[in-house]
Write a protein that holds these residues in place. Structure first.
Motif, PDB file in Angstrom:
ATOM      1  N   THR A 126       0.834  -1.192   0.000  1.00 48.45           N
ATOM      2  CA  THR A 126       0.000   0.000   0.000  1.00 48.45           C
ATOM      3  C   THR A 126       0.877   1.254   0.000  1.00 48.45           C
ATOM      4  OG1 THR A 126      -0.091   0.163   2.406  1.00 48.45           O
ATOM      5  CG2 THR A 126      -1.726  -1.268   1.336  1.00 48.45           C
ATOM      6  N   GLU A 127       0.242   2.411  -0.177  1.00 51.45           N
ATOM      7  CA  GLU A 127       0.988   3.666  -0.165  1.00 51.45           C
ATOM      8  C   GLU A 127       1.584   3.952   1.207  1.00 51.45           C
ATOM      9  OE1 GLU A 127      -0.251   7.165  -2.268  1.00 51.45           O
ATOM     10  OE2 GLU A 127      -1.850   6.053  -3.282  1.00 51.45           O
ATOM     11  N   ALA A 128       1.015   3.372   2.255  1.00 48.50           N
ATOM     12  CA  ALA A 128       1.590   3.544   3.588  1.00 48.50           C
ATOM     13  C   ALA A 128       2.934   2.820   3.702  1.00 48.50           C
ATOM     14  CB  ALA A 128       0.623   3.016   4.650  1.00 48.50           C
ATOM     15  N   VAL A 129       3.121   1.781   2.895  1.00 45.66           N
ATOM     16  CA  VAL A 129       4.360   1.007   2.904  1.00 45.66           C
ATOM     17  C   VAL A 129       5.314   1.504   1.826  1.00 45.66           C
ATOM     18  CG1 VAL A 129       5.341  -1.301   2.559  1.00 45.66           C
ATOM     19  CG2 VAL A 129       3.179  -1.024   3.815  1.00 45.66           C
ATOM     20  N   LEU A 130       4.764   1.788   0.649  1.00 44.51           N
ATOM     21  CA  LEU A 130       5.560   2.187  -0.513  1.00 44.51           C
ATOM     22  C   LEU A 130       4.843   3.357  -1.174  1.00 44.51           C
ATOM     23  CD1 LEU A 130       8.152   0.890  -1.906  1.00 44.51           C
ATOM     24  CD2 LEU A 130       6.555  -0.157  -3.515  1.00 44.51           C
ATOM     25  N   SER A 131       5.371   4.557  -0.979  1.00 45.34           N
ATOM     26  CA  SER A 131       4.712   5.741  -1.537  1.00 45.34           C
ATOM     27  C   SER A 131       4.745   5.706  -3.063  1.00 45.34           C
ATOM     28  CB  SER A 131       5.398   7.009  -1.029  1.00 45.34           C
ATOM     29  OG  SER A 131       6.700   7.136  -1.617  1.00 45.34           O
ATOM     30  N   GLU A 132       3.971   6.580  -3.698  1.00 50.34           N
ATOM     31  CA  GLU A 132       3.979   6.646  -5.161  1.00 50.34           C
ATOM     32  C   GLU A 132       5.364   6.991  -5.686  1.00 50.34           C
ATOM     33  OE1 GLU A 132       1.412   6.280  -7.829  1.00 50.34           O
ATOM     34  OE2 GLU A 132       1.009   4.925  -6.166  1.00 50.34           O
ATOM     35  N   GLN A 133       6.051   7.906  -5.010  1.00 48.44           N
ATOM     36  CA  GLN A 133       7.400   8.268  -5.445  1.00 48.44           C
ATOM     37  C   GLN A 133       8.354   7.084  -5.287  1.00 48.44           C
ATOM     38  OE1 GLN A 133      10.237   8.917  -3.099  1.00 48.44           O
ATOM     39  NE2 GLN A 133      11.564   9.223  -4.894  1.00 48.44           N
ATOM     40  N   GLU A 134       8.198   6.322  -4.216  1.00 51.86           N
ATOM     41  CA  GLU A 134       9.043   5.143  -4.013  1.00 51.86           C
ATOM     42  C   GLU A 134       8.722   4.052  -5.034  1.00 51.86           C
ATOM     43  OE1 GLU A 134      10.041   5.230   0.759  1.00 51.86           O
ATOM     44  OE2 GLU A 134       8.072   4.507   0.111  1.00 51.86           O
ATOM     45  N   LEU A 135       7.447   3.893  -5.346  1.00 53.49           N
ATOM     46  CA  LEU A 135       7.072   2.910  -6.364  1.00 53.49           C
ATOM     47  C   LEU A 135       7.652   3.308  -7.722  1.00 53.49           C
ATOM     48  CD1 LEU A 135       5.620   0.383  -7.265  1.00 53.49           C
ATOM     49  CD2 LEU A 135       3.486   1.700  -7.387  1.00 53.49           C
ATOM     50  N   ASP A 136       7.628   4.607  -8.038  1.00 51.39           N
ATOM     51  CA  ASP A 136       8.249   5.078  -9.278  1.00 51.39           C
ATOM     52  C   ASP A 136       9.727   4.680  -9.312  1.00 51.39           C
ATOM     53  OD1 ASP A 136       5.894   6.246 -10.127  1.00 51.39           O
ATOM     54  OD2 ASP A 136       6.432   8.254  -9.428  1.00 51.39           O
ATOM     55  N   ALA A 137      10.421   4.872  -8.183  1.00 50.68           N
ATOM     56  CA  ALA A 137      11.855   4.558  -8.125  1.00 50.68           C
ATOM     57  C   ALA A 137      12.092   3.058  -8.260  1.00 50.68           C
ATOM     58  CB  ALA A 137      12.446   5.073  -6.817  1.00 50.68           C
ATOM     59  N   LEU A 138      11.254   2.251  -7.613  1.00 52.39           N
ATOM     60  CA  LEU A 138      11.395   0.792  -7.715  1.00 52.39           C
ATOM     61  C   LEU A 138      11.198   0.329  -9.155  1.00 52.39           C
ATOM     62  CD1 LEU A 138      11.705  -2.015  -6.451  1.00 52.39           C
ATOM     63  CD2 LEU A 138       9.252  -1.964  -5.935  1.00 52.39           C
ATOM     64  N   LEU A 139      10.195   0.869  -9.821  1.00 54.99           N
ATOM     65  CA  LEU A 139       9.947   0.500 -11.215  1.00 54.99           C
ATOM     66  C   LEU A 139      11.068   0.997 -12.121  1.00 54.99           C
ATOM     67  CD1 LEU A 139       6.102   1.160 -11.397  1.00 54.99           C
ATOM     68  CD2 LEU A 139       7.265  -1.054 -11.316  1.00 54.99           C
ATOM     69  N   ALA A 140      11.665   2.144 -11.769  1.00 56.63           N
ATOM     70  CA  ALA A 140      12.808   2.642 -12.540  1.00 56.63           C
ATOM     71  C   ALA A 140      13.981   1.672 -12.426  1.00 56.63           C
ATOM     72  CB  ALA A 140      13.205   4.034 -12.051  1.00 56.63           C
ATOM     73  N   TYR A 141      14.195   1.135 -11.229  1.00 52.66           N
ATOM     74  CA  TYR A 141      15.284   0.151 -11.042  1.00 52.66           C
ATOM     75  C   TYR A 141      15.000  -1.117 -11.849  1.00 52.66           C
ATOM     76  CZ  TYR A 141      17.943  -3.630  -8.892  1.00 52.66           C
ATOM     77  OH  TYR A 141      18.746  -4.729  -8.698  1.00 52.66           O
ATOM     78  N   LEU A 142      13.781  -1.631 -11.771  1.00 54.19           N
ATOM     79  CA  LEU A 142      13.456  -2.853 -12.520  1.00 54.19           C
ATOM     80  C   LEU A 142      13.627  -2.629 -14.018  1.00 54.19           C
ATOM     81  CD1 LEU A 142      10.302  -4.157 -10.602  1.00 54.19           C
ATOM     82  CD2 LEU A 142      12.596  -5.143 -10.594  1.00 54.19           C
ATOM     83  N   GLY A 143      13.120  -1.492 -14.515  1.00 57.48           N
ATOM     84  CA  GLY A 143      13.274  -1.204 -15.935  1.00 57.48           C
ATOM     85  C   GLY A 143      14.735  -1.063 -16.333  1.00 57.48           C
ATOM     86  N   HIS A 144      15.520  -0.457 -15.477  1.00 56.72           N
ATOM     87  CA  HIS A 144      16.957  -0.305 -15.732  1.00 56.72           C
ATOM     88  C   HIS A 144      17.639  -1.664 -15.812  1.00 56.72           C
ATOM     89  CE1 HIS A 144      21.025   1.403 -15.346  1.00 56.72           C
ATOM     90  NE2 HIS A 144      21.245   0.549 -14.378  1.00 56.72           N
ATOM     91  N   MET A 145      17.277  -2.571 -14.895  1.00 56.21           N
ATOM     92  CA  MET A 145      17.918  -3.878 -14.850  1.00 56.21           C
ATOM     93  C   MET A 145      17.494  -4.781 -16.003  1.00 56.21           C
ATOM     94  SD  MET A 145      20.014  -3.490 -12.447  1.00 56.21           S
ATOM     95  CE  MET A 145      20.675  -5.176 -12.359  1.00 56.21           C
ATOM     96  N   ALA A 146      16.396  -4.458 -16.666  1.00 55.28           N
ATOM     97  CA  ALA A 146      16.007  -5.224 -17.853  1.00 55.28           C
ATOM     98  C   ALA A 146      17.088  -5.117 -18.927  1.00 55.28           C
ATOM     99  CB  ALA A 146      14.674  -4.723 -18.390  1.00 55.28           C
ATOM    100  N   GLY A 147      17.861  -4.044 -18.883  1.00 52.40           N
ATOM    101  CA  GLY A 147      18.963  -3.880 -19.831  1.00 52.40           C
ATOM    102  C   GLY A 147      20.303  -4.314 -19.288  1.00 52.40           C
ATOM    103  N   ARG A 148      20.306  -4.967 -18.127  1.00 50.60           N
ATOM    104  CA  ARG A 148      21.564  -5.405 -17.506  1.00 50.60           C
ATOM    105  C   ARG A 148      21.479  -6.901 -17.148  1.00 50.60           C
ATOM    106  NH1 ARG A 148      25.265  -1.870 -15.850  1.00 50.60           N
ATOM    107  NH2 ARG A 148      25.855  -3.006 -13.953  1.00 50.60           N
ATOM    108  N   LYS A 149      21.035  -7.685 -18.101  1.00 50.84           N
ATOM    109  CA  LYS A 149      20.982  -9.129 -17.898  1.00 50.84           C
ATOM    110  C   LYS A 149      22.353  -9.747 -18.161  1.00 50.84           C
ATOM    111  CE  LYS A 149      16.114  -9.379 -19.203  1.00 50.84           C
ATOM    112  NZ  LYS A 149      15.082 -10.023 -20.036  1.00 50.84           N
ATOM    113  N   PRO A 150      22.686 -10.811 -17.449  1.00 54.96           N
ATOM    114  CA  PRO A 150      23.988 -11.437 -17.701  1.00 54.96           C
ATOM    115  C   PRO A 150      24.046 -12.079 -19.082  1.00 54.96           C
ATOM    116  CG  PRO A 150      22.676 -12.776 -16.194  1.00 54.96           C
ATOM    117  CD  PRO A 150      21.935 -11.504 -16.389  1.00 54.96           C
TER     118      PRO A 150
END
Length: 266
Positions: A242-266
């Motif tokens: 929930t937003e109490a656990v993961l704010s919208e800004q934090e969710l944006d950052a988490l999704l940015a990391y996942l999207g970034h790592m899609a281009g860093r596969k071994p």
């Protein structure tokens, strides 16, 4: 036959056997039985106003976790491994502090077992990391591991799993770096990424494909916020954030990391 039934009834009436907690703290290791912990000189009865796992107030017999972590320093890194393979990564500093939030190891008494976590599910025992005043230090739900079997002192996630690291050329204030920290706090307990991690619970989040590659953005956010609203089956275990656990800004950052790592596969 009557004798066998009487013996079976006697066995079923006996308390469950005591569990063992394994502590591997670098140079030292120790096993504590539930009986030893229940009788620990610093054990006390505590009240948890809103238990993360039971979703209601709970009472526990518990030991301050810091007293069990002899030799552990504030800069160390710990991992709590559960019976089902859940592996919670935890910086030691919050676990060692005396307040305002304080970590406790709740111990299930075999003679007085805790309630089940749900239909067909076991309890949170035999050992459960709970917090008093968690909101005072921003303690997240993933920092409440239950069914703990062992606690280990390890090198940091960055040192152990370089395959998780974002591009070192990214600026220090890039949201991807915050997303990496949030991934460690909220996802690494259940998931691996690029084959890196100790969890045995959920699927790898980059191999063979990253969820940002096959989910539309709105549905991926929906999956993280409320997994059961997107897809459901009886064995589903992923919690919602929930937003109490993961704010919208934090969710944006988490999704940015996942999207970034899609281009860093071994």
């Amino acid at each position: 036959m009557r004798h066998c039934l009487a013996l079976l009834a006697l066995l079923l009436s006996l308390p469950l056997s005591a569990a063992q907690l394994h502590l591997e703290l670098g140079d030292t290791s120790r096993q504590w039985s539930s009986a030893e912990l229940l009788a620990h000189p610093q054990a006390r009865d505590i009240s948890i106003e809103q238990d993360v796992s039971y979703k209601r107030p709970m009472q526990y017999r518990a030991v301050p976790l810091a007293v069990l972590l002899q030799g552990v320093g504030v800069n160390d890194h710990l991992q709590a491994v559960a019976l089902d393979g859940f592996a919670a990564e935890m910086p030691a500093a919050p676990l060692l502090q005396q307040g305002p939030a304080r970590a406790w190891l709740a111990v299930e008494d075999p003679a007085k077992p805790w309630p089940a976590l749900g239909n067909g599910k076991p309890s949170a025992g035999p050992f459960y990391l709970v917090w008093t005043a968690p909101q005072a230090s921003g303690i997240r739900p993933e920092q409440w591991p239950f069914q703990i079997a062992s606690i280990r002192r390890l090198a940091s996630v960055e040192q152990r799993f370089p395959a998780l690291l974002p591009d070192p050329k990214l600026p220090a204030d890039n949201p991807v770096r915050q997303g990496f920290a949030l991934f460690q706090q909220n996802c690494l307990a259940c998931h691996r990424l690029n084959g890196a991690g100790d969890a045995q619970f959920g699927p790898d989040l980059n191999l063979p494909h990253n969820p940002t590659e096959y989910f539309q953005p709105a549905f991926l956010r929906k999956l993280i916020r409320d997994p059961q609203s997107l897809r459901t089956w009886p064995q589903a275990k992923m919690p919602g954030f929930t937003e109490a656990v993961l704010s919208e800004q934090e969710l944006d950052a988490l999704l940015a990391y996942l999207g970034h790592m899609a281009g860093r596969k071994p």
